[in-house]
Design an enzyme around this catalytic site. Structure first.
Site, PDB file in Angstrom:
ATOM      1  N   GLU A   1      51.159  78.071   7.361  1.00 46.15           N
ATOM      2  CA  GLU A   1      50.888  77.666   8.739  1.00 46.15           C
ATOM      3  C   GLU A   1      49.682  76.744   8.872  1.00 46.15           C
ATOM      4  O   GLU A   1      49.660  75.878   9.751  1.00 46.15           O
ATOM      5  CB  GLU A   1      50.734  78.896   9.631  1.00 46.15           C
ATOM      6  CG  GLU A   1      52.047  79.627   9.913  1.00 46.15           C
ATOM      7  CD  GLU A   1      52.535  80.477   8.750  1.00 46.15           C
ATOM      8  OE1 GLU A   1      51.762  80.673   7.793  1.00 46.15           O
ATOM      9  OE2 GLU A   1      53.689  80.929   8.791  1.00 46.15           O
TER      10      GLU A   1
ATOM     11  N   HIS B   1      55.695  91.027  14.176  1.00 46.76           N
ATOM     12  CA  HIS B   1      56.691  90.112  14.747  1.00 46.76           C
ATOM     13  C   HIS B   1      56.717  90.242  16.268  1.00 46.76           C
ATOM     14  O   HIS B   1      57.663  89.799  16.915  1.00 46.76           O
ATOM     15  CB  HIS B   1      58.092  90.402  14.218  1.00 46.76           C
ATOM     16  CG  HIS B   1      58.311  90.002  12.801  1.00 46.76           C
ATOM     17  ND1 HIS B   1      57.704  90.636  11.738  1.00 46.76           N
ATOM     18  CD2 HIS B   1      59.081  89.022  12.255  1.00 46.76           C
ATOM     19  CE1 HIS B   1      58.107  90.069  10.594  1.00 46.76           C
ATOM     20  NE2 HIS B   1      58.937  89.088  10.886  1.00 46.76           N
TER      21      HIS B   1
END
Lengths: 338, 373
Positions: free
Chosen positions: A60, A129
């Site tokens: 990321e 998540h």
């Protein structure tokens, strides 16, 4: 007009932006071949080619950092962070570079990137998540943070976020990605790449929206808790004969202070609802603004119904953590009965 | 361990190598001019810090070859991204030296920042290694647009421990961007020696893991730095992807004006390396070849001194920035409503006294009297 869900609306917006302006590129993990794990970027690879729609390595900081470099060169990158918590490795790039590039370059080279983050719980996923990290970005000067709750807003807001010169953290409430369909116009509201037409950026990126009319209680919320809050408001109307006004904030930074003042002042009682943890959350800021500005109009302190100051739980307990219709209803009654 | 590329010898037992054909005599003189300008800026900046006219300053004395040599190898369209150690690199591309000095004086906005697109020079990057993905992004964008532009980023040995270094190296090699990763291995990250930074034998060997060439070069040799950078850029432009360059040298000076190396290393060692410093070494090399004479060198040094002196004058002519600068350019799209409220709040009380640089710090434990360094 076409009836679409939020995923389809975002997908339509991305197609429109990429068609209108060849500087728009899409990058992220699994965004090209599979069209993203939620399929938001489906079809873009076939339509626009692998130069502009790129499956990146799984990193990321690399995704956000290289997107910043592309923006410095003159492109308009749209980066996908696959799930909320996956943004943390990219956090430094967002905070120390994306947010500061305009400031650091006399306002001449902002990091014109959109970082899309599917966020939030309720989808029965493994650990990390389901987070709601928006406050981390709201607290970072230089970023805009927005969150749509309807397909129509999702399409207009993704176009405006791409058009906006500043970096935009685009929070996507994944729980309501496919919750319902809404008719949206076939033609986009404006064409990306033509400057800022008719105040479109202002309209779509900084204004709240009244999602349900009412004058007895103002409930401020955004994202996946908007439909829940509307359900709670209907229950209040049925069972308590109270008409709650539901305000969908849409923009978390900057906040639409006038809409917040107006609704709180007119309804005299206010509640804030969000999934993110309570302490220093967006609700704290909304509550503070109301108390600073219209306290004398109030009949009760501003209430909050939020996630808790605990890690988002394993999903067997996520319904205990998340604001529900019953929790919002109870929170509203507390403010009403003060 | 791969061999260290070197062109300039020592005029004694170490013979000079071949000067690349592309470097004519006028190029060598120009390269020397760049070295002198960088050196002059650095020495003046340290003096300004000592006099309390700028704030804490990160020295690069001795590393001029890694900067001037690499930049001279770039084409005008190529982008370069400095860390704070290459803070003055922009002055070789047209960024006013007064702007760089103003940055160190604590000025922002139009005084201390520049537009990277004007000269294809990135901003001074303070956090370690985080500008490397930007360099990759720029070269990637140029590739998408089919433009002939490469990118180069400088960083230190300590930066190779950061995740962003590895992510950038991986992105560049997977995406085959024309990017030069120029690592200035000066063997020290403040007080941490390279032996505590990594267990690898060399930095260059880290390139192997990413499927790109890794090259070692004498970081005190400007011509060698030019050569390896030029080779890397040529390969990149032809689609060969990125290169990792390890410029092996030594941090002869402290990390910054607030650092005291006597606390952690034997300064006799840096004296040994000081003999290899690039400005004197390049001057001697040019004299051996009769490319440079005393008069020419004197003129080059005088011009550099004049340029930097003018920059100091220009920097000190800048009025102390107003309070509005806090909110200038935070958003390119305009000020959010709360900025105007914040400014109103600021204006309701008397403005604090003008902030001055603190001047030379005293370092506790540096000596009996807490001597400055």
């Amino acid at each position: 007009m076409t009836a679409v869900n939020m995923v389809e609306a975002l997908n339509k917006g991305l197609h429109e932006a990429m068609t209108a302006d060849d500087r728009v590129v899409v990058l992220g993990e699994d965004v090209a071949k599979t069209g993203g794990v939620f399929r938001v970027t489906a079809g873009l690879l076939d339509r626009f080619g692998d130069d502009r729609v790129v499956d990146t390595p799984l990193a990321e900081a690399g995704i956000v950092g290289s997107a910043i470099g592309m923006a410095v060169y003159g492109l308009l990158p749209v980066a996908e962070i696959q799930f909320d918590s996956f943004v943390y490795p990219g956090f430094e790039q967002i905070v120390v570079h994306a947010a500061r590039y305009a400031w650091r370059t006399k306002g001449e080279v902002p990091a014109s990137i959109v970082i899309r983050i599917p966020y939030g719980g309720g989808v029965r996923m493994p650990e990390l998540h389901s987070d709601s990290p928006e406050s981390l970005f709201v607290h970072t000067p230089g970023l805009k943070v927005v969150c749509p709750s309807t397909p129509a807003d999702a399409r207009n807001m993704i176009l405006a976020a791409i058009e906006d010169p500043d970096p935009v953290i685009f929070m996507e409430p994944k729980r309501i990605y496919r919750a319902g369909r809404q008719e949206i116009p076939d033609e986009p509201p404006f064409t990306v790449g033509n400057g800022s037409p008719n105040g479109a950026l202002n309209e779509y990126l900084s204004k709240a929206r009244v999602a349900r009319e009412g004058d007895d209680l103002a409930i401020f919320t955004y994202g996946a808790t908007v439909p829940l809050t509307i359900d709670a408001a209907e229950k209040l109307a049925r069972e308590e004969r109270v008409e709650a006004r539901v305000v969908d904030l849409r923009s978390l930074y900057p906040l639409d202070v006038h809409a917040i003042e107006k609704a709180a002042s007119e309804c005299r009682r206010a509640l804030v609802v969000h999934e993110a943890p309570r302490t220093a959350g967006v609700g704290a800021e909304v509550s503070s603004l109301i108390h600073e500005r219209v306290m004398l109009d109030l009949e009760a302190p501003v209430g909050r119904v939020t996630g808790y100051d605990a890690p988002f739980p394993q999903f067997a307990n996520e319904d205990d953590y998340l604001p529900s219709v019953d929790r919002i209803f109870a929170g509203a009654k507390k403010v009403l009965e003060f | 361990m791969s061999e260290i590329v070197r062109v300039i010898g020592n005029g004694a037992d170490l013979a000079d190598g071949e000067v690349p054909n592309e470097l004519a005599e006028k190029d060598l003189i120009e390269l020397f001019r760049w070295l002198v300008l960088l050196r002059t800026f650095d020495e003046r900046a340290v003096a300004l810090q000592r006099q309390g006219r700028i704030g804490t300053y990160a020295l690069y004395w001795g590393e001029e070859a890694t900067q001037a040599g690499a930049l001279y190898a770039c084409e005008d369209a190529d982008w370069v991204f400095p860390s704070y150690r290459q803070n003055a690199i922009g002055i070789l591309r047209g960024v006013p030296a007064s702007t760089v000095l103003a940055w160190w004086r604590g000025y922002g906005g139009t005084h201390g920042f520049w537009n990277p697109r004007d000269h294809r020079v990135g901003p001074i990057t303070v956090p370690i290694a985080t500008h490397l993905p930007h360099a990759v992004g720029v070269a990637w964008a140029a590739k998408i647009r089919k433009d002939r532009a490469s990118s180069l980023a400088w960083f230190g040995d300590g930066a190779t421990s950061e995740g962003d270094f590895h992510e950038a190296m991986n992105f560049a090699s997977v995406l085959k961007t024309s990017t030069v990763f120029f690592c200035v291995n000066n063997q020290w990250a403040i007080s941490t020696p390279i032996s505590k930074q990594m267990a690898s034998e060399t930095i260059a060997q880290k390139a192997v893991a990413y499927g790109m060439p890794g090259v070692r070069v004498d970081g005190f040799d400007p011509i060698a730095c030019w050569k390896v950078t030029r080779d890397a850029l040529e390969r990149g432009r032809q689609g060969g992807g990125p290169t990792l360059i390890e410029a092996y040298c030594y941090r002869i000076m402290p990390h910054g004006t607030a650092d005291d190396p006597r606390l952690y290393r034997d300064e006799a060692e840096s004296e040994h390396w000081r003999a290899l410093e690039p400005v004197g070494r390049m001057a001697e090399f040019l004299r051996r070849r009769s490319i440079l004479d005393d008069a020419q060198e004197e003129q080059i040094r005088a011009e550099a001194k004049q340029l930097v002196a003018q920059a100091v004058t220009d920097m000190e002519a800048i009025a102390h920035p107003g309070q509005e600068i806090l909110f200038d350019h935070v958003y390119a799209s305009g000020r959010p409503w709360n900025f105007d409220e914040a400014l109103d709040e600021l204006h309701q009380v008397e403005r604090p006294a003008e902030v001055k640089p603190l001047g030379p710090p005293t370092t506790p434990g540096a000596g009996e009297e807490g001597k400055t360094i």
